[in-house]
Design a protein around this motif. Structure first.
Motif, PDB file in Angstrom:
ATOM      1  N   LEU A   1      36.004 -16.175  27.230  1.00 11.77           N
ATOM      2  CA  LEU A   1      37.238 -15.418  27.022  1.00 11.77           C
ATOM      3  C   LEU A   1      36.979 -13.964  27.395  1.00 11.77           C
ATOM      4  O   LEU A   1      35.837 -13.510  27.408  1.00 11.77           O
ATOM      5  CB  LEU A   1      37.675 -15.445  25.553  1.00 11.77           C
ATOM      6  CG  LEU A   1      37.775 -16.771  24.834  1.00 11.77           C
ATOM      7  CD1 LEU A   1      37.925 -16.535  23.342  1.00 11.77           C
ATOM      8  CD2 LEU A   1      38.938 -17.566  25.349  1.00 11.77           C
ATOM      9  N   GLY A   2      38.032 -13.231  27.650  1.00 10.77           N
ATOM     10  CA  GLY A   2      37.915 -11.787  27.869  1.00 10.77           C
ATOM     11  C   GLY A   2      37.004 -11.436  29.030  1.00 10.77           C
ATOM     12  O   GLY A   2      37.024 -12.091  30.066  1.00 10.77           O
ATOM     13  N   ASP A   3      36.212 -10.374  28.851  1.00  5.68           N
ATOM     14  CA  ASP A   3      35.352  -9.879  29.929  1.00  5.68           C
ATOM     15  C   ASP A   3      34.320 -10.899  30.388  1.00  5.68           C
ATOM     16  O   ASP A   3      33.822 -10.814  31.505  1.00  5.68           O
ATOM     17  CB  ASP A   3      34.636  -8.599  29.498  1.00  5.68           C
ATOM     18  CG  ASP A   3      35.584  -7.403  29.411  1.00  5.68           C
ATOM     19  OD1 ASP A   3      36.719  -7.518  29.907  1.00  5.68           O
ATOM     20  OD2 ASP A   3      35.182  -6.373  28.857  1.00  5.68           O
TER      21      ASP A   3
ATOM     22  N   MET B   1      41.440  -4.457  28.103  1.00  7.95           N
ATOM     23  CA  MET B   1      41.419  -4.761  26.679  1.00  7.95           C
ATOM     24  C   MET B   1      42.609  -5.645  26.296  1.00  7.95           C
ATOM     25  O   MET B   1      42.478  -6.570  25.500  1.00  7.95           O
ATOM     26  CB  MET B   1      41.423  -3.486  25.846  1.00  7.95           C
ATOM     27  CG  MET B   1      41.279  -3.758  24.353  1.00  7.95           C
ATOM     28  SD  MET B   1      41.168  -2.273  23.347  1.00  7.95           S
ATOM     29  CE  MET B   1      42.811  -1.611  23.513  1.00  7.95           C
TER      30      MET B   1
ATOM     31  N   CYS C   1      41.885  -9.208  27.098  1.00  4.75           N
ATOM     32  CA  CYS C   1      40.914  -9.765  26.150  1.00  4.75           C
ATOM     33  C   CYS C   1      41.599 -10.149  24.842  1.00  4.75           C
ATOM     34  O   CYS C   1      41.348 -11.220  24.287  1.00  4.75           O
ATOM     35  CB  CYS C   1      39.782  -8.776  25.885  1.00  4.75           C
ATOM     36  SG  CYS C   1      38.768  -8.451  27.333  1.00  4.75           S
TER      37      CYS C   1
ATOM     38  N   ASP D   1      43.735 -13.203  25.494  1.00  5.96           N
ATOM     39  CA  ASP D   1      42.870 -14.390  25.550  1.00  5.96           C
ATOM     40  C   ASP D   1      42.534 -14.880  24.144  1.00  5.96           C
ATOM     41  O   ASP D   1      42.658 -16.074  23.845  1.00  5.96           O
ATOM     42  CB  ASP D   1      41.552 -14.077  26.275  1.00  5.96           C
ATOM     43  CG  ASP D   1      41.647 -14.133  27.783  1.00  5.96           C
ATOM     44  OD1 ASP D   1      42.731 -14.453  28.315  1.00  5.96           O
ATOM     45  OD2 ASP D   1      40.618 -13.851  28.437  1.00  5.96           O
TER      46      ASP D   1
END
Length: 132
Positions: free
Chosen positions: A37-39, A52, A55, A58
């Motif tokens: 998830l995210g980065d 952000m 993220c 997500d």
């Protein structure tokens, strides 16, 4: 590769660095019971401030899917949206910070274009908030 320069007015460069903006999307968001998830799943230019927010989106979407025991649907739901965001942010970055004479002229003379801000800012707000 972009160069960031911090200068004092009418003085020598006091700090300079070079960095490369990366745009990546994980090949897969899931392997067995491990999810990205995210980065960890995607990365893109900071232009537009979407990092952000994506993220958080997500995490929120995954948590709801997990609660409903539908977590295996996460990738098919998120990948198209994230791919679109990465492509759009990449285009914005290239237009704003690239080596395009028109974009450079607009950026350098932005104050004189303030009459267009209401039109542009509404579209930018919708994009940043994930409405478009």
């Amino acid at each position: 590769i972009w160069t960031v320069v911090t200068i004092q007015k009418l003085a020598k460069i006091i700090w300079e660095t070079k960095f490369k903006i990366r745009e990546n999307l994980a090949l897969k968001y899931q392997k067995e019971n491990v999810f990205l998830l995210g980065d960890a799943a995607h990365i893109h230019s900071p232009v537009g401030g979407k990092g952000m927010n994506l993220c958080i989106e997500d995490a929120y979407i995954f948590a709801n899917l997990f609660k409903e025991v539908r977590q295996n649907e996460f990738e098919q739901l998120r990948r198209p949206e994230i791919k679109y965001i990465i492509e759009t942010v990449g285009k914005i970055t290239n237009r704003m910070a690239g080596h395009n004479i028109v974009a450079n002229n607009v950026r350098d003379n932005i104050a004189s274009l303030k009459l267009f801000f209401p039109i542009v800012m509404q579209r930018m707000r919708e994009f940043l908030m994930g409405l478009k």
